[in-house]
Write a protein that holds these residues in place. Structure first.
Motif, PDB file in Angstrom:
ATOM      1  N   TYR A  73       3.253  25.313 -52.479  1.00  0.00           N
ATOM      2  CA  TYR A  73       2.481  24.316 -53.247  1.00  0.00           C
ATOM      3  C   TYR A  73       2.223  23.044 -52.427  1.00  0.00           C
ATOM      4  O   TYR A  73       1.088  22.557 -52.363  1.00  0.00           O
ATOM      5  N   GLN A  74       3.272  22.504 -51.815  1.00  0.00           N
ATOM      6  CA  GLN A  74       3.119  21.246 -51.086  1.00  0.00           C
ATOM      7  C   GLN A  74       2.166  21.397 -49.902  1.00  0.00           C
ATOM      8  O   GLN A  74       1.325  20.527 -49.651  1.00  0.00           O
ATOM      9  N   THR A  75       2.282  22.497 -49.182  1.00  0.00           N
ATOM     10  CA  THR A  75       1.405  22.728 -48.031  1.00  0.00           C
ATOM     11  C   THR A  75      -0.051  22.858 -48.472  1.00  0.00           C
ATOM     12  O   THR A  75      -0.965  22.304 -47.829  1.00  0.00           O
ATOM     13  N   ILE A  76      -0.279  23.576 -49.564  1.00  0.00           N
ATOM     14  CA  ILE A  76      -1.638  23.752 -50.067  1.00  0.00           C
ATOM     15  C   ILE A  76      -2.237  22.421 -50.513  1.00  0.00           C
ATOM     16  O   ILE A  76      -3.418  22.135 -50.257  1.00  0.00           O
ATOM     17  N   GLN A  77      -1.427  21.574 -51.176  1.00  0.00           N
ATOM     18  CA  GLN A  77      -1.924  20.261 -51.593  1.00  0.00           C
ATOM     19  C   GLN A  77      -2.328  19.413 -50.386  1.00  0.00           C
ATOM     20  O   GLN A  77      -3.332  18.692 -50.426  1.00  0.00           O
ATOM     21  N   ALA A  78      -1.543  19.514 -49.308  1.00  0.00           N
ATOM     22  CA  ALA A  78      -1.893  18.778 -48.096  1.00  0.00           C
ATOM     23  C   ALA A  78      -3.203  19.288 -47.496  1.00  0.00           C
ATOM     24  O   ALA A  78      -4.049  18.502 -47.043  1.00  0.00           O
ATOM     25  N   LEU A  79      -3.399  20.605 -47.538  1.00  0.00           N
ATOM     26  CA  LEU A  79      -4.643  21.180 -47.028  1.00  0.00           C
ATOM     27  C   LEU A  79      -5.830  20.770 -47.893  1.00  0.00           C
ATOM     28  O   LEU A  79      -6.929  20.509 -47.376  1.00  0.00           O
ATOM     29  N   TYR A  80      -5.627  20.705 -49.210  1.00  0.00           N
ATOM     30  CA  TYR A  80      -6.688  20.215 -50.097  1.00  0.00           C
ATOM     31  C   TYR A  80      -7.084  18.785 -49.732  1.00  0.00           C
ATOM     32  O   TYR A  80      -8.276  18.442 -49.696  1.00  0.00           O
ATOM     33  N   ALA A  81      -6.084  17.951 -49.491  1.00  0.00           N
ATOM     34  CA  ALA A  81      -6.355  16.548 -49.172  1.00  0.00           C
ATOM     35  C   ALA A  81      -7.128  16.423 -47.866  1.00  0.00           C
ATOM     36  O   ALA A  81      -8.092  15.646 -47.761  1.00  0.00           O
ATOM     37  N   ILE A  82      -6.726  17.206 -46.861  1.00  0.00           N
ATOM     38  CA  ILE A  82      -7.430  17.160 -45.574  1.00  0.00           C
ATOM     39  C   ILE A  82      -8.851  17.707 -45.722  1.00  0.00           C
ATOM     40  O   ILE A  82      -9.810  17.152 -45.176  1.00  0.00           O
ATOM     41  N   GLY A  83      -8.980  18.793 -46.475  1.00  0.00           N
ATOM     42  CA  GLY A  83     -10.312  19.363 -46.673  1.00  0.00           C
ATOM     43  C   GLY A  83     -11.237  18.446 -47.447  1.00  0.00           C
ATOM     44  O   GLY A  83     -12.445  18.416 -47.218  1.00  0.00           O
ATOM     45  N   SER A  84     -10.682  17.659 -48.360  1.00  0.00           N
ATOM     46  CA  SER A  84     -11.500  16.762 -49.176  1.00  0.00           C
ATOM     47  C   SER A  84     -11.908  15.502 -48.428  1.00  0.00           C
ATOM     48  O   SER A  84     -13.050  15.046 -48.529  1.00  0.00           O
ATOM     49  N   GLY A  85     -10.968  14.935 -47.669  1.00  0.00           N
ATOM     50  CA  GLY A  85     -11.241  13.646 -47.029  1.00  0.00           C
ATOM     51  C   GLY A  85     -11.440  13.696 -45.539  1.00  0.00           C
ATOM     52  O   GLY A  85     -11.806  12.683 -44.939  1.00  0.00           O
ATOM     53  N   GLY A  86     -11.209  14.840 -44.921  1.00  0.00           N
ATOM     54  CA  GLY A  86     -11.354  14.914 -43.471  1.00  0.00           C
ATOM     55  C   GLY A  86     -10.212  14.214 -42.764  1.00  0.00           C
ATOM     56  O   GLY A  86      -9.180  13.884 -43.346  1.00  0.00           O
ATOM     57  N   LEU A  87     -10.422  13.921 -41.493  1.00  0.00           N
ATOM     58  CA  LEU A  87      -9.364  13.351 -40.670  1.00  0.00           C
ATOM     59  C   LEU A  87      -8.996  11.941 -41.108  1.00  0.00           C
ATOM     60  O   LEU A  87      -7.837  11.546 -41.069  1.00  0.00           O
ATOM     61  N   PHE A  88      -9.975  11.148 -41.575  1.00  0.00           N
ATOM     62  CA  PHE A  88      -9.728   9.756 -41.924  1.00  0.00           C
ATOM     63  C   PHE A  88      -9.636   9.532 -43.426  1.00  0.00           C
ATOM     64  O   PHE A  88      -9.554   8.392 -43.886  1.00  0.00           O
ATOM     65  N   GLY A  89      -9.631  10.611 -44.224  1.00  0.00           N
ATOM     66  CA  GLY A  89      -9.434  10.468 -45.657  1.00  0.00           C
ATOM     67  C   GLY A  89     -10.678  10.010 -46.403  1.00  0.00           C
ATOM     68  O   GLY A  89     -11.730   9.737 -45.816  1.00  0.00           O
ATOM     69  N   ARG A  90     -10.553   9.904 -47.724  1.00  0.00           N
ATOM     70  CA  ARG A  90     -11.666   9.502 -48.578  1.00  0.00           C
ATOM     71  C   ARG A  90     -11.766   7.970 -48.710  1.00  0.00           C
ATOM     72  O   ARG A  90     -12.706   7.460 -49.310  1.00  0.00           O
ATOM     73  N   GLY A  91     -10.789   7.270 -48.181  1.00  0.00           N
ATOM     74  CA  GLY A  91     -10.765   5.812 -48.339  1.00  0.00           C
ATOM     75  C   GLY A  91      -9.650   5.378 -49.257  1.00  0.00           C
ATOM     76  O   GLY A  91      -9.242   6.119 -50.153  1.00  0.00           O
ATOM     77  N   LEU A  92      -9.180   4.185 -49.044  1.00  0.00           N
ATOM     78  CA  LEU A  92      -8.041   3.660 -49.801  1.00  0.00           C
ATOM     79  C   LEU A  92      -8.360   3.609 -51.306  1.00  0.00           C
ATOM     80  O   LEU A  92      -9.342   3.001 -51.719  1.00  0.00           O
ATOM     81  N   GLY A  93      -7.525   4.274 -52.098  1.00  0.00           N
ATOM     82  CA  GLY A  93      -7.685   4.260 -53.548  1.00  0.00           C
ATOM     83  C   GLY A  93      -8.624   5.323 -54.078  1.00  0.00           C
ATOM     84  O   GLY A  93      -8.805   5.439 -55.298  1.00  0.00           O
ATOM     85  N   ASN A  94      -9.264   6.117 -53.214  1.00  0.00           N
ATOM     86  CA  ASN A  94     -10.246   7.108 -53.660  1.00  0.00           C
ATOM     87  C   ASN A  94      -9.709   8.533 -53.679  1.00  0.00           C
ATOM     88  O   ASN A  94     -10.473   9.487 -53.798  1.00  0.00           O
ATOM     89  N   SER A  95      -8.393   8.694 -53.555  1.00  0.00           N
ATOM     90  CA  SER A  95      -7.814  10.038 -53.553  1.00  0.00           C
ATOM     91  C   SER A  95      -8.006  10.722 -54.903  1.00  0.00           C
ATOM     92  O   SER A  95      -7.998  10.076 -55.946  1.00  0.00           O
ATOM     93  N   ILE A  96      -8.185  12.046 -54.852  1.00  0.00           N
ATOM     94  CA  ILE A  96      -8.354  12.832 -56.089  1.00  0.00           C
ATOM     95  C   ILE A  96      -7.055  13.536 -56.468  1.00  0.00           C
ATOM     96  O   ILE A  96      -6.714  13.623 -57.641  1.00  0.00           O
ATOM     97  N   GLN A  97      -6.305  13.987 -55.482  1.00  0.00           N
ATOM     98  CA  GLN A  97      -5.106  14.767 -55.736  1.00  0.00           C
ATOM     99  C   GLN A  97      -4.071  13.986 -56.564  1.00  0.00           C
ATOM    100  O   GLN A  97      -3.356  14.561 -57.388  1.00  0.00           O
ATOM    101  N   LYS A  98      -3.987  12.680 -56.366  1.00  0.00           N
ATOM    102  CA  LYS A  98      -2.970  11.893 -57.071  1.00  0.00           C
ATOM    103  C   LYS A  98      -3.276  11.766 -58.559  1.00  0.00           C
ATOM    104  O   LYS A  98      -2.418  11.351 -59.340  1.00  0.00           O
ATOM    105  N   LEU A  99      -4.498  12.129 -58.972  1.00  0.00           N
ATOM    106  CA  LEU A  99      -4.883  12.002 -60.371  1.00  0.00           C
ATOM    107  C   LEU A  99      -4.418  13.189 -61.207  1.00  0.00           C
ATOM    108  O   LEU A  99      -4.689  13.250 -62.399  1.00  0.00           O
ATOM    109  N   GLY A 100      -3.736  14.127 -60.581  1.00  0.00           N
ATOM    110  CA  GLY A 100      -3.206  15.269 -61.315  1.00  0.00           C
ATOM    111  C   GLY A 100      -4.225  16.345 -61.569  1.00  0.00           C
ATOM    112  O   GLY A 100      -4.058  17.141 -62.488  1.00  0.00           O
TER     113      GLY A 100
END
Length: 285
Positions: free
Chosen positions: A258-285
């Motif tokens: 589960y944890q590894t897959i969530q990390a891959l989702y985050a990388i796939g969604s935001g790329g190398l530099f992420g979606r930007g501060l406060g714009n994460s989707i995964q933390k919203l459940g």
């Protein structure tokens, strides 16, 4: 007579200048290192707030709950680190042997009724109001004891016997951490610290390059073998299960991966530099 007098007068000046240079060198303080630690701590706190604000607001009614708690701990730790940095570390030479023996004894006590289990592992020592992992003391012991031995061994460090003595001393703590506390990760860290200290003290680089190459080859062969023959469901070892889940996380997305897959989702969604501060989707459940 005048030349002799002038030389006598100039000698104290040169001596005082030498003492001043030595004192300035002894009083040197690495402010750059302190700045790096503070910056890394601030960056970590910002990432913590970005990650935990939603959960903290839902569960505790304040998006700053985890941020405030960690900030207090971080400030206290930095202040403590600054105080400790003012202490002359050479005083630890007097306690090198005592630290080594204490680390071994305390790790052995984990196997007694004083040992405490948590999260499926018995790695903690319960001494009344104090609870800690003695394997952490072993890290400090190897850092203090081995340099003390290296300094006193001198040129003997270059010999095979000298290297073996150092390896046995550090390896003994690593083995104790694994046997008594069942903590393989800490055992590997202690062993790597030992190897690093021997590498720094030994002048021959070629031997270490060969050993590193052999070690990497064995690791690759082991991973290939596990990937071809082992399975997660049929493994009774949680360490082997971790390796298999790391190789095929998508097959165990709802359980061990589960944890590894969530990390891959985050990388796939935001790329190398992420979606930007406060714009994460995964933390919203």
């Amino acid at each position: 007579m005048e030349n002799t007098r002038s030389r006598k007068q100039s000698h104290p000046t040169a001596s005082s200048q030498s003492r001043t240079r030595r004192r300035a060198k002894a009083d040197y303080y690495d402010y750059s290192l302190v700045a790096v630690i503070v910056l890394l701590t601030c960056f970590g706190l910002i990432m913590l707030y970005s990650t935990s604000s939603y959960t903290a607001q839902i569960n505790y009614g304040s998006d700053m709950y985890f941020f405030k708690k960690q900030t207090i701990i971080s400030i206290a730790c930095i202040i403590m680190a600054l105080i400790i940095s003012k202490i002359n570390y050479r005083i630890l030479n007097r306690f090198a042997t005592a630290l080594y023996v204490a680390a071994l004894v305390l790790m052995a006590l984990v196997k007694t009724p004083l040992g405490q289990s948590s999260h499926g592992a018995q790695r903690w020592l319960n001494l009344g109001p104090v609870q800690f992992q003695p394997a952490e003391l072993a890290k400090i012991a190897v850092i203090v004891c081995l340099p003390y031995m290296i300094v006193h061994m001198g040129k003997k460090v270059r010999t095979l016997k000298g290297c073996m003595v150092l390896a046995l001393m550090g390896g003994g703590l690593a083995l104790a951490a694994y046997v008594f506390t069942d903590n393989l990760s800490t055992a590997i860290i202690i062993f790597c610290i030992t190897a690093g200290l021997i590498f720094v003290a030994h002048p021959d680089l070629k031997i270490f390059v060969i050993l590193a190459g052999v070690g990497i080859a064995l690791i690759i062969m082991g991973i290939v073998f596990l990937n071809a023959t082992a399975s997660v469901d049929g493994s009774g070892s949680f360490r082997l299960r971790r390796i298999m889940v790391w190789l095929h996380p998508e097959e165990y997305a709802d359980s061990w991966g589960y944890q590894t897959i969530q990390a891959l989702y985050a990388i796939g969604s935001g790329g190398l530099f992420g979606r930007g501060l406060g714009n994460s989707i995964q933390k919203l459940g």
